[in-house]
Design a protein around this motif. Structure first.
Motif, PDB file in Angstrom:
ATOM      1  N   GLU A   5      50.951  47.331  50.642  1.00  0.00           N
ATOM      2  CA  GLU A   5      49.948  47.213  51.706  1.00  0.00           C
ATOM      3  C   GLU A   5      48.555  47.562  51.196  1.00  0.00           C
ATOM      4  O   GLU A   5      47.581  46.884  51.503  1.00  0.00           O
ATOM      5  N   THR A   6      48.474  48.614  50.402  1.00  0.00           N
ATOM      6  CA  THR A   6      47.183  49.010  49.832  1.00  0.00           C
ATOM      7  C   THR A   6      46.644  47.927  48.911  1.00  0.00           C
ATOM      8  O   THR A   6      45.457  47.587  48.965  1.00  0.00           O
ATOM      9  N   LEU A   7      47.498  47.359  48.072  1.00  0.00           N
ATOM     10  CA  LEU A   7      47.062  46.300  47.163  1.00  0.00           C
ATOM     11  C   LEU A   7      46.567  45.074  47.931  1.00  0.00           C
ATOM     12  O   LEU A   7      45.565  44.462  47.561  1.00  0.00           O
ATOM     13  N   TYR A   8      47.243  44.728  48.997  1.00  0.00           N
ATOM     14  CA  TYR A   8      46.785  43.605  49.813  1.00  0.00           C
ATOM     15  C   TYR A   8      45.405  43.904  50.401  1.00  0.00           C
ATOM     16  O   TYR A   8      44.523  43.043  50.397  1.00  0.00           O
ATOM     17  N   THR A   9      45.225  45.103  50.909  1.00  0.00           N
ATOM     18  CA  THR A   9      43.936  45.489  51.487  1.00  0.00           C
ATOM     19  C   THR A   9      42.843  45.437  50.430  1.00  0.00           C
ATOM     20  O   THR A   9      41.744  44.922  50.682  1.00  0.00           O
ATOM     21  N   LEU A  10      43.119  45.944  49.242  1.00  0.00           N
ATOM     22  CA  LEU A  10      42.133  45.938  48.155  1.00  0.00           C
ATOM     23  C   LEU A  10      41.733  44.527  47.720  1.00  0.00           C
ATOM     24  O   LEU A  10      40.646  44.324  47.178  1.00  0.00           O
ATOM     25  N   THR A  11      42.614  43.571  47.951  1.00  0.00           N
ATOM     26  CA  THR A  11      42.325  42.195  47.540  1.00  0.00           C
ATOM     27  C   THR A  11      41.925  41.322  48.734  1.00  0.00           C
ATOM     28  O   THR A  11      41.983  40.096  48.653  1.00  0.00           O
ATOM     29  N   ASP A  12      41.551  41.976  49.837  1.00  0.00           N
ATOM     30  CA  ASP A  12      41.072  41.273  51.040  1.00  0.00           C
ATOM     31  C   ASP A  12      42.105  40.289  51.592  1.00  0.00           C
ATOM     32  O   ASP A  12      41.755  39.223  52.095  1.00  0.00           O
ATOM     33  N   GLN A  13      43.364  40.666  51.491  1.00  0.00           N
ATOM     34  CA  GLN A  13      44.446  39.836  52.016  1.00  0.00           C
ATOM     35  C   GLN A  13      45.161  40.596  53.120  1.00  0.00           C
ATOM     36  O   GLN A  13      45.034  41.808  53.235  1.00  0.00           O
ATOM     37  N   HIS A  14      45.936  39.868  53.894  1.00  0.00           N
ATOM     38  CA  HIS A  14      46.730  40.495  54.951  1.00  0.00           C
ATOM     39  C   HIS A  14      48.177  40.590  54.476  1.00  0.00           C
ATOM     40  O   HIS A  14      48.756  39.611  53.994  1.00  0.00           O
ATOM     41  N   TYR A  15      48.728  41.770  54.636  1.00  0.00           N
ATOM     42  CA  TYR A  15      50.124  42.011  54.270  1.00  0.00           C
ATOM     43  C   TYR A  15      50.990  41.423  55.379  1.00  0.00           C
ATOM     44  O   TYR A  15      50.937  41.867  56.517  1.00  0.00           O
ATOM     45  N   ILE A  16      51.733  40.394  55.057  1.00  0.00           N
ATOM     46  CA  ILE A  16      52.581  39.758  56.053  1.00  0.00           C
ATOM     47  C   ILE A  16      54.002  40.259  55.843  1.00  0.00           C
ATOM     48  O   ILE A  16      54.593  40.048  54.780  1.00  0.00           O
TER      49      ILE A  16
END
Length: 173
Positions: A75-86
């Motif tokens: 989840e953190t990695l998705y946030t850092l890459t401006d993506q949404h964790y689905i």
């Protein structure tokens, strides 16, 4: 998995087993099987695939899938890459309902637990960069690598996954 299945069958002295590795869409076999297994497989993702699984069995079918799977690291990695964790689609309930409407009443069980994925830092960089599809974006790739370097302990990245796995088994009547 097929390699281990063959080894286990040989160790048990089983002579009447056959293990086939194939893409589900192109799989065609003239005979049906005593047991058809789709364990954590993305192959059974629509009704036609499920009906093909049922049609391939003369005995039992087994299907397992994650019902829930949560990773703070991911989840953190998705946030850092401006993506949404689905979060993963809960196909188990969907399949259960399809079977039920067809008059097939599967046994449903759940197993909840914590799973850890442990990777050396360099391997983790490759895995998470591919999983997040950031290989073509140098800025996002750098953020992933920097964060993994930050959370690595002794050159190792550990991802804790809270997960619930569901299992369906039913008999072909």
């Amino acid at each position: 998995m097929v390699h281990y299945a063959r080894e286990n069958a040989a160790a048990a002295g089983l002579q009447n087993t056959e293990f086939i590795l194939s893409d589900w869409d192109s799989f065609h076999y003239l005979e049906s099987f005593d047991l058809v297994i789709a364990s954590m497989s993305p192959a059974i993702c629509k009704p036609d695939h499920l009906y093909k699984m049922i049609g391939s069995s003369r005995g039992f079918c087994y299907l397992s899938s994650f019902v829930e799977r949560h990773s703070c690291l991911k989840e953190t990695l998705y946030t850092l890459t401006d993506q949404h964790y689905i979060r993963q689609f809960n196909k188990l309930n969907y399949i259960f309902n399809i079977l039920w409407t067809k008059g097939i009443f599967p046994e449903l069980t759940y197993e909840t637990g914590l799973h850890k994925r442990v990777f050396p830092l360099e391997k983790a960089k490759g895995i998470y960069s591919r999983e997040l599809a950031v290989l073509d974006n140098p800025d996002q790739l750098a953020r992933v690598h920097q964060y993994l370097e930050k959370v690595a302990e002794n050159g190792v990245v550990t991802e804790a996954l809270q997960q619930r796995k569901g299992e369906l088994i039913w008999e072909i009547v």
